[in-house]
Design a protein around this motif. Structure first.
Motif, PDB file in Angstrom:
ATOM      1  N   UNK A  15       0.821  -1.213   0.000  1.00 50.64           N
ATOM      2  CA  UNK A  15       0.000   0.000   0.000  1.00 50.64           C
ATOM      3  C   UNK A  15       0.857   1.265   0.000  1.00 50.64           C
ATOM      4  N   UNK A  16       2.066   1.163   0.554  1.00 56.83           N
ATOM      5  CA  UNK A  16       2.987   2.300   0.599  1.00 56.83           C
ATOM      6  C   UNK A  16       3.832   2.388  -0.670  1.00 56.83           C
ATOM      7  N   UNK A  17       3.616   1.475  -1.629  1.00 57.67           N
ATOM      8  CA  UNK A  17       4.342   1.505  -2.889  1.00 57.67           C
ATOM      9  C   UNK A  17       5.631   0.717  -2.896  1.00 57.67           C
ATOM     10  N   UNK A  18       5.880  -0.080  -1.859  1.00 56.54           N
ATOM     11  CA  UNK A  18       7.094  -0.892  -1.781  1.00 56.54           C
ATOM     12  C   UNK A  18       6.864  -2.252  -2.429  1.00 56.54           C
ATOM     13  N   UNK A  19       7.937  -2.849  -2.942  1.00 58.24           N
ATOM     14  CA  UNK A  19       7.887  -4.215  -3.457  1.00 58.24           C
ATOM     15  C   UNK A  19       8.523  -5.119  -2.405  1.00 58.24           C
ATOM     16  N   UNK A  20       7.707  -5.832  -1.605  1.00 59.40           N
ATOM     17  CA  UNK A  20       8.259  -6.678  -0.545  1.00 59.40           C
ATOM     18  C   UNK A  20       9.253  -7.719  -1.046  1.00 59.40           C
ATOM     19  N   UNK A  21       9.181  -8.087  -2.325  1.00 59.31           N
ATOM     20  CA  UNK A  21      10.117  -9.066  -2.875  1.00 59.31           C
ATOM     21  C   UNK A  21      11.552  -8.540  -2.841  1.00 59.31           C
ATOM     22  N   UNK A  22      11.725  -7.228  -2.775  1.00 57.75           N
ATOM     23  CA  UNK A  22      13.054  -6.635  -2.748  1.00 57.75           C
ATOM     24  C   UNK A  22      13.604  -6.495  -1.327  1.00 57.75           C
ATOM     25  N   UNK A  23      12.807  -6.847  -0.322  1.00 55.07           N
ATOM     26  CA  UNK A  23      13.222  -6.708   1.074  1.00 55.07           C
ATOM     27  C   UNK A  23      13.579  -8.072   1.653  1.00 55.07           C
ATOM     28  N   UNK A  24      14.577  -8.134   2.525  1.00 59.41           N
ATOM     29  CA  UNK A  24      14.934  -9.416   3.154  1.00 59.41           C
ATOM     30  C   UNK A  24      13.788  -9.936   4.019  1.00 59.41           C
ATOM     31  N   UNK A  25      13.288 -11.110   3.718  1.00 58.72           N
ATOM     32  CA  UNK A  25      12.153 -11.679   4.424  1.00 58.72           C
ATOM     33  C   UNK A  25      12.441 -11.860   5.912  1.00 58.72           C
ATOM     34  N   UNK A  26      13.701 -12.185   6.259  1.00 57.92           N
ATOM     35  CA  UNK A  26      14.026 -12.381   7.673  1.00 57.92           C
ATOM     36  C   UNK A  26      13.792 -11.109   8.474  1.00 57.92           C
ATOM     37  N   UNK A  27      14.002  -9.941   7.894  1.00 56.30           N
ATOM     38  CA  UNK A  27      13.780  -8.681   8.599  1.00 56.30           C
ATOM     39  C   UNK A  27      12.297  -8.434   8.833  1.00 56.30           C
ATOM     40  N   UNK A  28      11.445  -8.915   7.947  1.00 56.44           N
ATOM     41  CA  UNK A  28      10.012  -8.706   8.085  1.00 56.44           C
ATOM     42  C   UNK A  28       9.394  -9.642   9.120  1.00 56.44           C
ATOM     43  N   UNK A  29      10.020 -10.766   9.388  1.00 55.38           N
ATOM     44  CA  UNK A  29       9.466 -11.753  10.318  1.00 55.38           C
ATOM     45  C   UNK A  29       9.920 -11.544  11.757  1.00 55.38           C
ATOM     46  N   UNK A  30      10.900 -10.690  11.970  1.00 59.14           N
ATOM     47  CA  UNK A  30      11.471 -10.516  13.291  1.00 59.14           C
ATOM     48  C   UNK A  30      11.014  -9.206  13.909  1.00 59.14           C
ATOM     49  N   UNK A  31      10.522  -9.272  15.135  1.00 62.63           N
ATOM     50  CA  UNK A  31      10.121  -8.056  15.845  1.00 62.63           C
ATOM     51  C   UNK A  31      11.369  -7.392  16.393  1.00 62.63           C
ATOM     52  N   UNK A  32      11.744  -6.280  15.821  1.00 64.77           N
ATOM     53  CA  UNK A  32      12.910  -5.546  16.274  1.00 64.77           C
ATOM     54  C   UNK A  32      12.496  -4.111  16.556  1.00 64.77           C
ATOM     55  N   UNK A  33      12.612  -3.739  17.815  1.00 66.41           N
ATOM     56  CA  UNK A  33      12.323  -2.365  18.208  1.00 66.41           C
ATOM     57  C   UNK A  33      13.592  -1.551  17.989  1.00 66.41           C
ATOM     58  N   UNK A  34      13.447  -0.404  17.355  1.00 66.29           N
ATOM     59  CA  UNK A  34      14.605   0.416  17.031  1.00 66.29           C
ATOM     60  C   UNK A  34      14.849   1.532  18.039  1.00 66.29           C
ATOM     61  N   UNK A  35      14.076   1.557  19.112  1.00 64.92           N
ATOM     62  CA  UNK A  35      14.255   2.575  20.135  1.00 64.92           C
ATOM     63  C   UNK A  35      15.314   2.137  21.146  1.00 64.92           C
ATOM     64  N   UNK A  36      15.714   3.062  21.997  1.00 64.06           N
ATOM     65  CA  UNK A  36      16.700   2.796  23.044  1.00 64.06           C
ATOM     66  C   UNK A  36      16.299   1.542  23.828  1.00 64.06           C
ATOM     67  N   UNK A  37      17.247   0.692  24.153  1.00 70.02           N
ATOM     68  CA  UNK A  37      16.972  -0.592  24.797  1.00 70.02           C
ATOM     69  C   UNK A  37      16.178  -0.475  26.091  1.00 70.02           C
ATOM     70  N   UNK A  38      16.365   0.565  26.829  1.00 69.46           N
ATOM     71  CA  UNK A  38      15.699   0.702  28.123  1.00 69.46           C
ATOM     72  C   UNK A  38      14.477   1.619  28.086  1.00 69.46           C
ATOM     73  N   UNK A  39      13.904   1.863  26.925  1.00 74.41           N
ATOM     74  CA  UNK A  39      12.762   2.773  26.845  1.00 74.41           C
ATOM     75  C   UNK A  39      11.508   2.144  27.448  1.00 74.41           C
ATOM     76  N   UNK A  40      10.556   2.970  27.815  1.00 75.17           N
ATOM     77  CA  UNK A  40       9.281   2.475  28.310  1.00 75.17           C
ATOM     78  C   UNK A  40       8.217   2.648  27.241  1.00 75.17           C
ATOM     79  N   UNK A  41       7.106   1.971  27.398  1.00 70.16           N
ATOM     80  CA  UNK A  41       5.975   2.156  26.494  1.00 70.16           C
ATOM     81  C   UNK A  41       6.057   1.373  25.205  1.00 70.16           C
ATOM     82  N   UNK A  42       5.537   1.963  24.172  1.00 71.61           N
ATOM     83  CA  UNK A  42       5.357   1.321  22.873  1.00 71.61           C
ATOM     84  C   UNK A  42       6.682   1.093  22.142  1.00 71.61           C
TER      85      UNK A  42
END
Length: 104
Positions: A15-42
């Motif tokens: 829907x955002x115009x991306x072709x998922x075939x061009x993205x590494x599937x392993x990155x899409x299956x893994x929940x990785x939070x990109x915020x500081x390790x000790x953050x609170x909340x969402x």
């Protein structure tokens, strides 16, 4: 993890115009939070850039998740090589200040 099912992530990327075939599937299956390790909340995970002023992110807490379009962080960096790869209004700590670890 509260990360949404892969088929929902793929639908949002298309829907955002991306072709998922061009993205590494392993990155899409893994929940990785990109915020500081000790953050609170969402938790937040980057999915793609929609345009230079808009990025698609998935945010989750527990089993609840949402897809949101957010502006990139525009914090000034100390050098031209440093740019924050997070969104405007993220928890304290810019991406260039963080260790190479992430929260779950």
């Amino acid at each position: 993890m509260g990360r949404p099912p892969l088929d929902e992530v793929l639908r949002q990327l298309r829907n955002a115009g991306e072709d998922p075939a061009e993205l590494p599937l392993c990155e899409l299956r893994t929940a990785v939070c990109e915020l500081e390790a000790e953050h609170g909340g969402t938790h937040a995970g980057y999915l793609c850039e929609i345009d230079p002023r808009t990025q698609l992110w998935v945010r989750w807490q527990g089993d609840s998740h949402e897809f949101v379009r957010l502006a990139p962080c525009e914090a000034p960096a100390d050098s031209s090589d440093d740019v924050c790869h997070l969104f405007t209004g993220h928890a304290p700590g810019h991406s260039w200040e963080m260790a190479e670890t992430s929260c779950d």
